[in-house]
Design an enzyme around this catalytic site. Sequence first.
Site, PDB file in Angstrom:
ATOM      1  N   SER A 158      32.355  35.759  31.271  1.00 25.20           N
ATOM      2  CA  SER A 158      33.080  35.228  32.429  1.00 25.20           C
ATOM      3  C   SER A 158      32.562  33.863  32.833  1.00 25.20           C
ATOM      4  O   SER A 158      31.390  33.553  32.644  1.00 25.20           O
ATOM      5  CB  SER A 158      32.947  36.174  33.618  1.00 25.20           C
TER       6      SER A 158
ATOM      7  N   LYS B   9      33.577  44.176  32.402  1.00 21.96           N
ATOM      8  CA  LYS B   9      34.280  42.892  32.541  1.00 21.96           C
ATOM      9  C   LYS B   9      35.682  43.121  33.131  1.00 21.96           C
ATOM     10  O   LYS B   9      36.155  42.332  33.950  1.00 21.96           O
ATOM     11  CB  LYS B   9      34.382  42.177  31.187  1.00 21.96           C
TER      12      LYS B   9
ATOM     13  N   HIS C 222      35.231  43.600  36.715  1.00 17.51           N
ATOM     14  CA  HIS C 222      34.949  42.261  37.269  1.00 17.51           C
ATOM     15  C   HIS C 222      36.277  41.536  37.534  1.00 17.51           C
ATOM     16  O   HIS C 222      36.495  40.961  38.597  1.00 17.51           O
ATOM     17  CB  HIS C 222      34.077  41.459  36.294  1.00 17.51           C
ATOM     18  N   ASN C 223      37.167  41.567  36.565  1.00 19.23           N
ATOM     19  CA  ASN C 223      38.449  40.862  36.716  1.00 19.23           C
ATOM     20  C   ASN C 223      39.297  41.491  37.820  1.00 19.23           C
ATOM     21  O   ASN C 223      39.956  40.783  38.577  1.00 19.23           O
ATOM     22  CB  ASN C 223      39.223  40.855  35.403  1.00 19.23           C
TER      23      ASN C 223
ATOM     24  N   GLU D 276      37.962  40.282  40.900  1.00 21.75           N
ATOM     25  CA  GLU D 276      38.396  38.867  41.001  1.00 21.75           C
ATOM     26  C   GLU D 276      39.818  38.805  41.609  1.00 21.75           C
ATOM     27  O   GLU D 276      40.081  38.014  42.522  1.00 21.75           O
ATOM     28  CB  GLU D 276      38.364  38.274  39.595  1.00 21.75           C
TER      29      GLU D 276
HETATM   30  C1  6PG Z   1      36.687  35.029  33.874  1.00 18.83           C
HETATM   31  C2  6PG Z   1      38.161  35.290  34.188  1.00 18.83           C
HETATM   32  C3  6PG Z   1      39.033  35.189  32.987  1.00 18.83           C
HETATM   33  C4  6PG Z   1      40.493  35.562  33.272  1.00 18.83           C
HETATM   34  C5  6PG Z   1      41.204  34.613  34.149  1.00 18.83           C
HETATM   35  C6  6PG Z   1      42.721  34.785  34.198  1.00 18.83           C
HETATM   36  O1  6PG Z   1      35.920  35.926  34.180  1.00 18.83           O
HETATM   37  O2  6PG Z   1      36.339  33.955  33.392  1.00 18.83           O
HETATM   38  O3  6PG Z   1      38.260  36.607  34.678  1.00 18.83           O
HETATM   39  O4  6PG Z   1      38.512  36.086  32.033  1.00 18.83           O
HETATM   40  O5  6PG Z   1      41.151  35.587  32.056  1.00 18.83           O
HETATM   41  O6  6PG Z   1      40.686  34.670  35.422  1.00 18.83           O
HETATM   42  O7  6PG Z   1      43.133  36.046  34.566  1.00 18.83           O
HETATM   43  P1  6PG Z   1      44.658  36.298  35.020  1.00 18.83           P
HETATM   44  O8  6PG Z   1      45.523  35.382  34.198  1.00 18.83           O
HETATM   45  O9  6PG Z   1      44.971  37.723  34.759  1.00 18.83           O
HETATM   46  O10 6PG Z   1      44.721  35.919  36.480  1.00 18.83           O
END
Ligand code: 6PG
Length: 489
Positions: free
Chosen positions: A129, A183, A186-187, A190
């Site tokens: 990430s 991960k 984590h997303n 996010e």
């Molecule tokens: C990271 C992000 C990355 C992710 C983008 C886009 O940890 O660097 O999580 O892996 O791909 O944030 O995600 P979306 O297109 O689903 O918003």
Amino acid sequence: MATGDIGLIGLAVMGQNLILNMNDKGFNVVAFNRTTSKVDAFLENEAKGTNVQGAWSIEELCSKLKRPRKVILLVKAGDAVDAFIEQLVPHMEPGDIIIDGGNSHFPDSNRRTKELSAKGLLFVGSGVSGGEEGARHGPSLMPGGNPEAWPHIKEIFQKASAQAYGEPCCDWVGPEGAGHYVKMVHNGIEYGDMQLISEAYDILKRGLDLSESEIADIFLTWNKGVLDSFLIDITANILKFNDDDGQPLVTKILDQAGQKGTGKWTAIAALDAGSPVTLIGEAVFARCLSALKEERIRASKAIAGPAKEAFKGDKKQFIDDLEQALYASKLISYTQGFMLMRETAKEMNWELNYAGIAKMWRGGCIIKSVFLSDISKAFLKKLDLESLLFDDFFNKAIENAQPGWRRVVAQAVLWGIPTPAFSTALAFFDGYRSEILPANLLQAQRDYFGAHTFRVLPGKENDKLQPGKDIHINWTGRGGNVSASTYIA
Ligand code: 6PG
């Protein structure tokens, strides 16, 4: 003689940056790409003057690596990963290591660990990430898979990762697809953080009629306190960014959110595990609702909401309340995320180190924040903490945040400003702290119409209502006494 410490396949932006990062940390990296002209271009430009070596075939890549060979794949998740694994296998020997650093779905990593283990090879599925910037200067790395691989990749991974509070933002996560699972969560988190921040922006803009620049200043202030994080910081920068005509660029962006699927996977995993990860679910659905732009335009004209009223209260107090609402909702989101990981770990028989996971997220990644240090402390105090809400620090924090949080949600409802993430967080919180929920009535309804049975509440037993038994009552005198089979979610 083989001199490469590690090979990397996939010279897109993440791959190139990770190679340069590992090179800076003193490792000899061998670079390969399916379209080999990219290898030449990389060596002539970005990697010029470094120790990076090129390879123009998979065979050459493997021949340039010291044993046990270590190869990182940074290619599109899905079939491309399997295709490269298939090409690598004939050139590898027992004990060699294949690492998938893409956003792969964890069941694929479970499968790949098993398949490669049967061939004597060690598979690692690693969350990476931090985007381009993270890959270049230190990402958060979440490796899992075959544990025998860890001693061989530990030094490279921990040196290449971000460092926070003097510790690497990388540690071994667990077996099989555990790294990619973490991960994925984590997303999902996010998605939740981004939705909460966007709702706060909407409230400040539509509710308090503040400008982008004024809102940016509020975020900058918040970034000095408990909300100090990468996402709050970039939000302030985004809101300050003006187009050539002096208008904030953000106001010109089409309000339809995209998604690549990792948030959706988290919500599906939560449903599969029966884990109430409501905030991430709402964050995914909020993106889906935003995508219905045409329909929303028509609805905005056809359906009336409450009449717009200017805010008559104390603005300063309300902005402080909003900060608390954001903090409390974020705490609920992380509580739910860790609950989900605990549930899955139980199911999969994985031992996850929750304090370690919080530490891995303290730097390098998209959700990095000061808040994660407090989470790691909570898990270090009690390794098997069942919920962050039981930790004294967070218990106090949410108690302090509660009045403001409730005022914000109530005000947003009166205004007609949608707050799916703030509201679901509060609903979860009130549900979680309720000894009695109306599921008694729900159980009665299920038994009434479908003979699905119920259990008796402790202390209310009698001859008819036997403890520990699945009971069916003939509620109407018309139905039979035969019960249907049941299961508890
Ligand atoms: C990271 C992000 C990355 C992710 C983008 C886009 O940890 O660097 O999580 O892996 O791909 O944030 O995600 P979306 O297109 O689903 O918003």
